[in-house]
Scaffold this motif. Structure first.
Motif: not given
Length: 174
Positions: A15, A34, A146, A153
């Motif tokens: 991320v 994620v 993300s 995500v």
């Protein structure tokens, strides 16, 4: 092919840095997952087809810029995938601005530290607004960008209400 989601705490590099910082600040890293993806399939249609993500679980996040005289406001518009964001009167009223347009891409990427094609309402600058259509909350969990093109995500929609400067705006999605 199915995505394999795991806690963002196990893969924080998947991320964007501001996304992870906000998740940590809100103490919700354990609730957000994620998964790595092939960037060629990051678009909603391709994501759904390649990774079997239901369209109903996908969200779009668009960044707009509202202006009233010399004041400029940025906002993320969060709508279910497949719906357009109402950037007219609904957004103008929510932001209390006279004009709304898509924000300049170079500004968005520089200010968010995110990658094109994966902008997310998570980790945005603290002065930005997050406008969310109420239909988003019809799903218990959703998939969204993300901040990095190589991942997505998954999170409970209740987390979206915890973000800074959130407004639930009826009629935002059309």
């Amino acid at each position: 092919m199915q995505l394999v989601f795991q806690s963002v705490t196990q893969q924080p590099d998947l991320v964007a840095a501001p996304v992870y910082q906000q998740l940590k600040a809100l103490a919700i890293t354990d609730q957000v997952q994620v998964a790595p993806i092939d960037p060629a399939y990051a678009d909603g249609d391709l994501l759904s087809q390649h990774y079997a993500i239901p369209f109903a679980a996908e969200l779009n996040c668009l960044i707009v810029q509202g202006k009233r005289q010399a004041t400029v406001k940025y906002a993320a518009l969060v709508v279910p995938y497949g719906h357009k964001a109402n950037t007219g009167g609904v957004t103008k009223h929510a932001l209390d601005v006279s004009k709304v347009s898509f924000a300049p891409l170079a500004d968005v990427l520089a200010q968010t530290q995110m990658e094109l094609g994966s902008i997310t309402p998570l980790g945005l600058p603290s002065t930005w607004h997050v406008l969310i259509d109420p239909s988003v909350f019809e799903q218990p969990t959703v998939v969204i960008g993300s901040g990095r093109l190589n991942s997505k995500v998954q999170l409970p929609t209740t987390i979206l209400r915890q973000l800074l400067n959130v407004q639930v705006v009826a009629g935002l999605a059309k």
